[in-house]
Scaffold this motif. Structure first.
Motif, PDB file in Angstrom:
ATOM      1  N   LEU A 155     -27.421 -15.037 -25.430  1.00 58.29           N
ATOM      2  CA  LEU A 155     -27.222 -13.582 -24.714  1.00 58.29           C
ATOM      3  C   LEU A 155     -26.013 -13.184 -24.614  1.00 58.29           C
ATOM      4  O   LEU A 155     -25.869 -12.104 -24.692  1.00 58.29           O
ATOM      5  CB  LEU A 155     -27.937 -13.675 -23.400  1.00 58.29           C
ATOM      6  N   LEU A 156     -25.122 -14.056 -24.099  1.00 53.41           N
ATOM      7  CA  LEU A 156     -23.719 -13.587 -23.992  1.00 53.41           C
ATOM      8  C   LEU A 156     -22.918 -13.272 -25.421  1.00 53.41           C
ATOM      9  O   LEU A 156     -22.177 -12.293 -25.524  1.00 53.41           O
ATOM     10  CB  LEU A 156     -22.989 -14.774 -23.572  1.00 53.41           C
ATOM     11  N   GLN A 157     -23.304 -14.058 -26.622  1.00 55.55           N
ATOM     12  CA  GLN A 157     -22.652 -13.798 -27.823  1.00 55.55           C
ATOM     13  C   GLN A 157     -23.060 -12.583 -28.178  1.00 55.55           C
ATOM     14  O   GLN A 157     -22.269 -11.737 -29.081  1.00 55.55           O
ATOM     15  CB  GLN A 157     -22.944 -14.928 -28.588  1.00 55.55           C
ATOM     16  N   SER A 158     -24.568 -12.300 -28.333  1.00 55.47           N
ATOM     17  CA  SER A 158     -25.044 -10.882 -28.509  1.00 55.47           C
ATOM     18  C   SER A 158     -24.503  -9.726 -27.930  1.00 55.47           C
ATOM     19  O   SER A 158     -24.119  -8.696 -28.621  1.00 55.47           O
ATOM     20  CB  SER A 158     -26.704 -10.876 -28.289  1.00 55.47           C
ATOM     21  N   VAL A 159     -24.170  -9.945 -26.754  1.00 55.35           N
ATOM     22  CA  VAL A 159     -23.136  -8.850 -25.981  1.00 55.35           C
ATOM     23  C   VAL A 159     -21.708  -8.826 -26.709  1.00 55.35           C
ATOM     24  O   VAL A 159     -21.183  -7.759 -26.694  1.00 55.35           O
ATOM     25  CB  VAL A 159     -23.129  -9.022 -24.631  1.00 55.35           C
ATOM     26  N   LEU A 160     -21.280  -9.821 -26.811  1.00 54.99           N
ATOM     27  CA  LEU A 160     -19.609  -9.972 -27.079  1.00 54.99           C
ATOM     28  C   LEU A 160     -19.512  -9.516 -28.763  1.00 54.99           C
ATOM     29  O   LEU A 160     -18.544  -8.908 -29.082  1.00 54.99           O
ATOM     30  CB  LEU A 160     -19.399 -11.539 -27.116  1.00 54.99           C
TER      31      LEU A 160
ATOM     32  N   ASN B 273     -13.373  -9.691 -22.739  1.00 54.14           N
ATOM     33  CA  ASN B 273     -14.713  -9.817 -23.089  1.00 54.14           C
ATOM     34  C   ASN B 273     -15.647 -10.426 -22.070  1.00 54.14           C
ATOM     35  O   ASN B 273     -16.820 -10.922 -22.281  1.00 54.14           O
ATOM     36  CB  ASN B 273     -14.607 -10.835 -24.547  1.00 54.14           C
ATOM     37  N   ILE B 274     -14.871 -10.903 -21.055  1.00 56.42           N
ATOM     38  CA  ILE B 274     -15.692 -11.577 -19.967  1.00 56.42           C
ATOM     39  C   ILE B 274     -16.788 -10.929 -19.409  1.00 56.42           C
ATOM     40  O   ILE B 274     -17.615 -11.659 -18.734  1.00 56.42           O
ATOM     41  CB  ILE B 274     -14.717 -12.204 -18.818  1.00 56.42           C
ATOM     42  N   ASN B 275     -16.732  -9.641 -19.677  1.00 59.19           N
ATOM     43  CA  ASN B 275     -17.878  -8.866 -19.059  1.00 59.19           C
ATOM     44  C   ASN B 275     -19.254  -9.238 -19.607  1.00 59.19           C
ATOM     45  O   ASN B 275     -20.436  -8.894 -19.049  1.00 59.19           O
ATOM     46  CB  ASN B 275     -17.856  -7.369 -18.888  1.00 59.19           C
ATOM     47  N   SER B 276     -19.113  -9.968 -20.778  1.00 52.33           N
ATOM     48  CA  SER B 276     -20.403 -10.387 -21.641  1.00 52.33           C
ATOM     49  C   SER B 276     -21.130 -11.584 -20.758  1.00 52.33           C
ATOM     50  O   SER B 276     -22.254 -11.458 -20.813  1.00 52.33           O
ATOM     51  CB  SER B 276     -20.092 -10.724 -22.774  1.00 52.33           C
TER      52      SER B 276
ATOM     53  N   CYS C 229     -24.222  -2.356 -23.526  1.00 56.32           N
ATOM     54  CA  CYS C 229     -23.472  -1.724 -22.351  1.00 56.32           C
ATOM     55  C   CYS C 229     -23.823  -0.682 -21.579  1.00 56.32           C
ATOM     56  O   CYS C 229     -24.011  -0.514 -20.444  1.00 56.32           O
ATOM     57  CB  CYS C 229     -21.988  -1.388 -22.957  1.00 56.32           C
ATOM     58  N   ILE C 230     -24.644   0.253 -22.331  1.00 54.97           N
ATOM     59  CA  ILE C 230     -25.278   1.413 -21.804  1.00 54.97           C
ATOM     60  C   ILE C 230     -26.424   0.881 -20.734  1.00 54.97           C
ATOM     61  O   ILE C 230     -26.551   1.558 -19.671  1.00 54.97           O
ATOM     62  CB  ILE C 230     -25.801   2.659 -22.550  1.00 54.97           C
TER      63      ILE C 230
END
Length: 382
Positions: free
Chosen positions: A21-26, A207-210, A299-300
């Protein structure tokens, strides 16, 4: 079927899913265009791997710390998490998170516009396409977004492995020369170990917000061993595409028309230079476009969910479809306007400025206050 569900809810959900999940946002803001890799490491040539190593360790460390704080205090959204490490200053993270979300979408819109321009289409058309797709997916809802992101992660890894193999086969003989001569010429300045480390830290920071975006998946973790292993896996998933891009860039290091300070989308230039052909270039455009939309949509969706959480906490109803649509439109329009600045400027300056904010209000508090709380909790248990 039962074994499959057991694996998903057990091993996969506890150890692997958080990192996925983190990687998909990053994806979009971290390495989709290739420009991000150049700016935050590859420009240092033979010493760029130091930035990459810092990035891998940094993501693994902060993923573990965040996961463990979430486990200990049973907080699974970024507002309640950040309250644990910065207390009453938590609203600052709201501001930073919304700003980085708009910045990420702007970079993606600008990058897509640049690719459209390279194939003879109007630049603005690419930006508008990305914006419209993001708006459509958010109107469709969370289920569609989840499926879209899952496919995107598979596409990214398959695509990047394929692109890297093509580039390495065609031009990989240049890499030993870069290391043999310790070539760092693409960076206009003195390259030092500390500069490479600091650049890696900046990359982790913006990128930490991921990491908070995947907190909802942490509810299954009940042991420190699980948070530690899943943190290491998250770090690996986040940095593997970085190194794939880095080694591909070393194949052309020294040629500033392909890997240089003014190149907005290095991956497209590398594929063309490696004689990858039209089919591979089209495939890359699809992969990059998909991943850009994936991150922008996330993000949205995060911004809209944040508004909903605030309303529910105050005893109000969640937002109506009309209001959700209005926030989506406002966010996309702001990002579209910002995208006209260009990919290079947004990544080099915009990301770096926001990185300082995330260092102050996420990285340092998580490391110092979060680390202290983790140690204190362990002592209580013993």
């Amino acid at each position: 079927m039962k074994q499959s569900n057991s694996f998903y809810e057990g091993t996969y959900a506890k150890y692997i899913l958080p990192g996925v999940l983190l990687q998909s946002v990053l994806i979009g803001g971290g390495y989709a265009t290739g420009r991000e890799i150049f700016s935050y490491g590859a420009k240092f040539g033979a010493m760029g791997w130091i930035s990459g190593l810092t990035i891998g360790i940094g993501f693994a460390l902060f993923a573990f710390l965040t996961f463990e704080i979430c486990r200990i205090y049973k907080v699974y959204d970024y507002k309640n998490y950040i309250k644990q490490v910065i207390g009453p200053l938590w609203p600052v993270m709201d501001v930073l998170t919304v700003l980085i979300a708009i910045m990420l979408i702007a970079v993606m819109a600008a990058a897509t516009g640049s690719i459209f321009e390279q194939v003879g289409l109007p630049n603005i058309l690419g930006s508008v396409v990305i914006v419209l797709l993001c708006g459509l997916l958010n109107f469709k809802g969370a289920k569609v977004i989840e499926k879209f992101e899952s496919i995107g992660t598979i596409l990214l890894y398959a695509g990047y492995i394929l692109f890297t193999i093509v580039v390495l086969v065609k031009r990989g003989s240049h890499i030993p020369e870069v290391f043999a001569t310790m070539d760092t010429s693409a960076f206009d300045g003195k390259t030092t170990v500390m500069l490479c480390v600091w650049t890696g830290i900046l990359y982790v920071a913006y990128n930490i917000n991921s990491i908070p975006m995947g907190m909802f998946s942490l509810t299954r973790q009940t042991k420190r061993r699980e948070t530690l292993i899943s943190g290491i896996i998250a770090g690996l998933l986040m940095v593997i595409p970085w190194f794939l891009s880095y080694f591909a860039m070393l194949c052309f290091y020294g040629d500033t028309s392909i890997v240089g300070a003014n190149v907005a989308t290095p991956w497209t230039q590398m594929i063309v230079a490696a004689d990858g052909g039209t089919a591979l270039l089209v495939l890359f455009s699809i992969v990059m476009g998909w991943t850009l939309v994936e991150t922008a949509t996330g993000c949205i969706h995060m911004i809209i969910d944040r508004f909903d959480v605030a309303l529910v906490e105050k005893g109000h109803q969640r937002m109506s479809d009309h209001r959700r649509g209005l926030i989506t439109v406002i966010t996309l329009v702001l990002a579209l306007v910002l995208s006209r600045i260009g990919v290079v400027t947004l990544i080099e300056q915009g990301y770096t400025l926001l990185s300082y904010g995330f260092i102050l209000f996420y990285l340092l508090p998580t490391l110092l206050i979060g680390g202290y709380k983790i140690i204190k909790h362990k002592n209580k248990q013993s």
